[in-house]
Design an enzyme around this catalytic site. Structure first.
Site, PDB file in Angstrom:
ATOM      1  N   ARG A   1       0.811  -1.229   0.000  1.00 61.22           N
ATOM      2  CA  ARG A   1       0.000   0.000   0.000  1.00 61.22           C
ATOM      3  C   ARG A   1       0.838   1.270   0.000  1.00 61.22           C
ATOM      4  O   ARG A   1       0.360   2.350   0.319  1.00 61.22           O
ATOM      5  CB  ARG A   1      -0.990   0.030   1.166  1.00 61.22           C
ATOM      6  CG  ARG A   1      -1.919  -1.161   1.174  1.00 61.22           C
ATOM      7  CD  ARG A   1      -3.142  -0.903   2.031  1.00 61.22           C
ATOM      8  NE  ARG A   1      -3.997  -2.072   2.035  1.00 61.22           N
ATOM      9  CZ  ARG A   1      -3.896  -3.061   2.928  1.00 61.22           C
ATOM     10  NH1 ARG A   1      -3.016  -2.984   3.895  1.00 61.22           N
ATOM     11  NH2 ARG A   1      -4.683  -4.090   2.851  1.00 61.22           N
TER      12      ARG A   1
ATOM     13  N   GLU B   1       8.190  18.469 -24.686  1.00 59.77           N
ATOM     14  CA  GLU B   1       7.511  18.775 -23.408  1.00 59.77           C
ATOM     15  C   GLU B   1       7.998  20.125 -22.848  1.00 59.77           C
ATOM     16  O   GLU B   1       7.244  20.837 -22.196  1.00 59.77           O
ATOM     17  CB  GLU B   1       7.737  17.658 -22.379  1.00 59.77           C
ATOM     18  CG  GLU B   1       7.200  16.282 -22.796  1.00 59.77           C
ATOM     19  CD  GLU B   1       5.690  16.077 -22.541  1.00 59.77           C
ATOM     20  OE1 GLU B   1       4.969  17.063 -22.327  1.00 59.77           O
ATOM     21  OE2 GLU B   1       5.261  14.899 -22.606  1.00 59.77           O
TER      22      GLU B   1
ATOM     23  N   ASN C   1      -1.596  18.534 -20.319  1.00 61.47           N
ATOM     24  CA  ASN C   1      -1.878  17.512 -21.330  1.00 61.47           C
ATOM     25  C   ASN C   1      -2.099  18.102 -22.716  1.00 61.47           C
ATOM     26  O   ASN C   1      -2.680  17.435 -23.586  1.00 61.47           O
ATOM     27  CB  ASN C   1      -3.107  16.701 -20.925  1.00 61.47           C
ATOM     28  CG  ASN C   1      -2.767  15.739 -19.821  1.00 61.47           C
ATOM     29  OD1 ASN C   1      -1.720  15.108 -19.849  1.00 61.47           O
ATOM     30  ND2 ASN C   1      -3.631  15.649 -18.836  1.00 61.47           N
TER      31      ASN C   1
ATOM     32  N   HIS D   1      -1.537  10.461 -27.340  1.00 65.72           N
ATOM     33  CA  HIS D   1      -1.771   9.113 -26.805  1.00 65.72           C
ATOM     34  C   HIS D   1      -2.454   8.239 -27.846  1.00 65.72           C
ATOM     35  O   HIS D   1      -2.187   7.034 -27.935  1.00 65.72           O
ATOM     36  CB  HIS D   1      -2.619   9.178 -25.528  1.00 65.72           C
ATOM     37  CG  HIS D   1      -1.857   9.684 -24.330  1.00 65.72           C
ATOM     38  ND1 HIS D   1      -2.459  10.059 -23.152  1.00 65.72           N
ATOM     39  CD2 HIS D   1      -0.534   9.862 -24.124  1.00 65.72           C
ATOM     40  CE1 HIS D   1      -1.538  10.455 -22.284  1.00 65.72           C
ATOM     41  NE2 HIS D   1      -0.360  10.348 -22.856  1.00 65.72           N
TER      42      HIS D   1
ATOM     43  N   HIS E   1       7.135   9.179 -27.033  1.00 68.01           N
ATOM     44  CA  HIS E   1       6.061   9.960 -26.410  1.00 68.01           C
ATOM     45  C   HIS E   1       6.160  11.442 -26.825  1.00 68.01           C
ATOM     46  O   HIS E   1       5.170  12.043 -27.243  1.00 68.01           O
ATOM     47  CB  HIS E   1       6.131   9.809 -24.890  1.00 68.01           C
ATOM     48  CG  HIS E   1       5.135  10.635 -24.159  1.00 68.01           C
ATOM     49  ND1 HIS E   1       3.785  10.359 -24.157  1.00 68.01           N
ATOM     50  CD2 HIS E   1       5.284  11.768 -23.413  1.00 68.01           C
ATOM     51  CE1 HIS E   1       3.146  11.269 -23.443  1.00 68.01           C
ATOM     52  NE2 HIS E   1       4.038  12.131 -22.977  1.00 68.01           N
TER      53      HIS E   1
HETATM   54  P1  NAD Z   1      12.115   6.254 -21.933  1.00 65.47           P
HETATM   55  O1  NAD Z   1      11.971   6.070 -20.493  1.00 65.47           O
HETATM   56  O2  NAD Z   1      11.693   5.136 -22.820  1.00 65.47           O
HETATM   57  O3  NAD Z   1      13.627   6.651 -22.248  1.00 65.47           O
HETATM   58  C1  NAD Z   1      13.983   6.883 -23.583  1.00 65.47           C
HETATM   59  C2  NAD Z   1      15.186   6.037 -24.024  1.00 65.47           C
HETATM   60  O4  NAD Z   1      16.374   6.622 -23.533  1.00 65.47           O
HETATM   61  C3  NAD Z   1      15.176   4.617 -23.522  1.00 65.47           C
HETATM   62  O5  NAD Z   1      15.709   3.777 -24.513  1.00 65.47           O
HETATM   63  C4  NAD Z   1      16.126   4.685 -22.331  1.00 65.47           C
HETATM   64  O6  NAD Z   1      16.684   3.450 -22.001  1.00 65.47           O
HETATM   65  C5  NAD Z   1      17.143   5.653 -22.825  1.00 65.47           C
HETATM   66  N1  NAD Z   1      17.876   6.391 -21.825  1.00 65.47           N
HETATM   67  C6  NAD Z   1      17.390   6.881 -20.666  1.00 65.47           C
HETATM   68  N2  NAD Z   1      18.313   7.653 -20.084  1.00 65.47           N
HETATM   69  C7  NAD Z   1      19.415   7.628 -20.855  1.00 65.47           C
HETATM   70  C8  NAD Z   1      20.682   8.239 -20.777  1.00 65.47           C
HETATM   71  N3  NAD Z   1      20.985   9.098 -19.810  1.00 65.47           N
HETATM   72  N4  NAD Z   1      21.577   7.967 -21.750  1.00 65.47           N
HETATM   73  C9  NAD Z   1      21.260   7.140 -22.774  1.00 65.47           C
HETATM   74  N5  NAD Z   1      20.054   6.568 -22.916  1.00 65.47           N
HETATM   75  C10 NAD Z   1      19.154   6.811 -21.970  1.00 65.47           C
HETATM   76  O7  NAD Z   1      11.284   7.528 -22.443  1.00 65.47           O
HETATM   77  P2  NAD Z   1      11.046   8.981 -21.835  1.00 65.47           P
HETATM   78  O8  NAD Z   1      10.850   9.848 -23.002  1.00 65.47           O
HETATM   79  O9  NAD Z   1      12.024   9.331 -20.803  1.00 65.47           O
HETATM   80  O10 NAD Z   1       9.640   8.814 -21.086  1.00 65.47           O
HETATM   81  C11 NAD Z   1       8.473   8.516 -21.779  1.00 65.47           C
HETATM   82  C12 NAD Z   1       7.471   7.964 -20.797  1.00 65.47           C
HETATM   83  O11 NAD Z   1       7.165   8.950 -19.813  1.00 65.47           O
HETATM   84  C13 NAD Z   1       6.150   7.566 -21.429  1.00 65.47           C
HETATM   85  O12 NAD Z   1       5.756   6.312 -20.933  1.00 65.47           O
HETATM   86  C14 NAD Z   1       5.202   8.635 -20.959  1.00 65.47           C
HETATM   87  O13 NAD Z   1       3.872   8.180 -20.868  1.00 65.47           O
HETATM   88  C15 NAD Z   1       5.760   8.980 -19.626  1.00 65.47           C
HETATM   89  N6  NAD Z   1       5.398  10.319 -19.133  1.00 65.47           N
HETATM   90  C16 NAD Z   1       4.912  10.414 -17.876  1.00 65.47           C
HETATM   91  C17 NAD Z   1       4.600  11.640 -17.352  1.00 65.47           C
HETATM   92  C18 NAD Z   1       4.132  11.758 -15.931  1.00 65.47           C
HETATM   93  O14 NAD Z   1       3.708  12.829 -15.517  1.00 65.47           O
HETATM   94  N7  NAD Z   1       4.222  10.717 -15.139  1.00 65.47           N
HETATM   95  C19 NAD Z   1       4.802  12.803 -18.104  1.00 65.47           C
HETATM   96  C20 NAD Z   1       5.294  12.673 -19.400  1.00 65.47           C
HETATM   97  C21 NAD Z   1       5.608  11.416 -19.902  1.00 65.47           C
HETATM   98  N1  GLY Z   2       2.353  15.066 -17.701  1.00 61.43           N
HETATM   99  C1  GLY Z   2       1.098  15.523 -17.241  1.00 61.43           C
HETATM  100  C2  GLY Z   2       1.008  15.709 -15.760  1.00 61.43           C
HETATM  101  O1  GLY Z   2       1.937  15.457 -15.040  1.00 61.43           O
HETATM  102  O2  GLY Z   2      -0.005  16.094 -15.288  1.00 61.43           O
END
Ligand code: NAD
Ligand code: GLY
Length: 360
Positions: free
Chosen positions: A118, A182, A242, A249, A262
């Site tokens: 939890r 972003e 968003n 999405h 993304h």
């Molecule tokens: P990711 O986590 O897939 O990372 C991108 C790539 O870069 C991967 O291949 C990873 O292994 C590689 N990588 C990471 N750090 C590295 C580094 N320092 N050097 C070399 N390679 C590296 O993608 P992302 O763009 O970081 O994140 C996308 C995800 O985030 C999506 O799932 C999206 O839905 C989510 N997201 C969440 C929120 C939130 O508020 N929680 C906001 C925006 C996006």
């Molecule tokens: N990435 C959208 C949020 O954090 O609300």
């Protein structure tokens, strides 16, 4: 180093931004209050940075889960892998989980931390630009479902965010650009001055100029922290974060997770949102061109994939957390630097945008 705060009463936490932070033991000592620590990372990030993180955790009982890289692994099955390891190592309720990676690892590890017994404390060490400016801040955690992205999740805030800007040196160019989508979003939704700064400094950011990157990360996190502090659970302003995401999405789900990054899908979605905002009389042609141009300078896509037609888009967009009573709602732009709250849009106007992409 810069420290920003996400002000959420008892759940407040700092965001540390600066170079070479992951090798500093003080951050771990300050935010980890247990001897049991699990690091969750992936096969790409582990060889680069896991050793440097573990070096600060000597004397503790350490577990690690190294997942296969990719958005298609942001699943319940991966969360189960984390739960299996936590349980087989008999990790208890005060164990701390460290998310070391991009947004995929941060969302997945955060979701696992929210669920395990939890809720156990967790720390975000974001390693991509996108994760440093967005996903590690604000406590949205989730895994994907085959029918919709981020559909299974929880609001769960970390103990701290350690945004070590030196880690971006190893990030592939395409991932850097995805993160910039972003960053540009913050300018568009609530910070016109920052948007102008980005127009003047985008080449420096693409060249990974350390000072420019640090400024962009700080402005982005400051904007996000303000929004989250005002509306943690997205009953109002937080939905503006968003912008472009409902379209984005749909692209990610429709094309298969991982085909478009993304940030790339969001870049296309922001152009579609801009096109729709113009059709509603809020943006003019010049505004839309500025938006498309800055994204193109980042080498980001600005038109949707041709094999997603309007009907398929509408079907995919029907699965969105902003929808109410089955009605589609979107974030649009009243001007550059000011987003709307979620608005319902006449389906014929939306269809026109979907059929013509962002073209005039
Ligand atoms: P990711 O986590 O897939 O990372 C991108 C790539 O870069 C991967 O291949 C990873 O292994 C590689 N990588 C990471 N750090 C590295 C580094 N320092 N050097 C070399 N390679 C590296 O993608 P992302 O763009 O970081 O994140 C996308 C995800 O985030 C999506 O799932 C999206 O839905 C989510 N997201 C969440 C929120 C939130 O508020 N929680 C906001 C925006 C996006
Ligand atoms: N990435 C959208 C949020 O954090 O609300």
């Amino acid at each position: 180093m810069k420290t920003l705060n996400v002000n959420l009463g008892q759940r407040s936490y700092p965001i540390y931004i600066g170079p070479n932070l992951i090798g500093e033991p003080e951050f771990y000592d300050r935010h980890i209050h247990s001897s049991q620590v699990m690091v969750v990372t992936n096969q790409t990030v582990a060889p680069l940075y896991l050793g440097r993180v573990l070096a600060n955790l000597a004397g503790r009982q350490i577990a690690q889960v190294i997942l296969t890289d990719g958005e298609s692994y942001k699943t319940m099955a991966s969360a189960m892998q984390i739960f299996d390891e936590l349980l087989s190592r008999k990790f208890s309720r005060n164990a701390t989980l460290i998310a070391l990676g991009g947004g995929v690892i941060g969302d997945l590890a955060g979701f696992s931390a929210a669920c395990y017994q939890r809720g156990i404390p967790f720390m975000q060490i974001p390693t991509t630009l996108l994760a440093q400016v967005d996903s590690s801040v604000g406590g949205k955690t989730a895994v994907n479902h085959p029918l919709g992205k981020n559909m299974i999740g929880a609001f769960y805030q970390p103990q701290c965010v350690l945004a070590d800007t030196s880690l971006l040196n190893t990030l592939p160019d395409r991932e850097l650009s995805a993160g910039l989508a972003e960053v540009i979003k913050y300018g568009l939704i609530r910070d016109a001055q920052f948007f102008s700064w980005l127009e003047d400094n985008i080449e420096a950011l693409l060249m990974r100029d350390a000072e420019a990157l640090a400024h962009a990360i700080e402005r982005s996190c400051a904007n996000k922290a303000e929004v989250v502090a005002a509306d943690e659970r997205e009953t109002g302003e937080r939905a503006t974060l968003n912008l472009g995401h409902t379209f984005g999405h749909a692209i990610e789900t429709g094309m298969g997770y991982g085909v478009f990054l993304h940030g790339e899908a969001v870049a296309i979605g922001m152009c579609q949102a801009a096109d729709l905002s113009r059709r509603l009389g809020w943006l003019n042609d010049d505004d839309v061109s500025r938006i498309e141009h800055i994204l193109q300078r980042c080498r980001l896509p600005t038109t949707p994939p041709t094999n997603l037609d309007a009907d398929r888009f509408l079907e995919l967009m029907a699965v969105d957390k902003k929808n109410v009573d089955g009605k589609l709602r979107l974030i649009l732009l009243e001007e550059i630097g000011r987003a709307t709250l979620p608005v319902s849009v006449d389906v014929d106007t939306l269809r026109s945008t979907l059929e013509t992409g962002s073209r005039k």
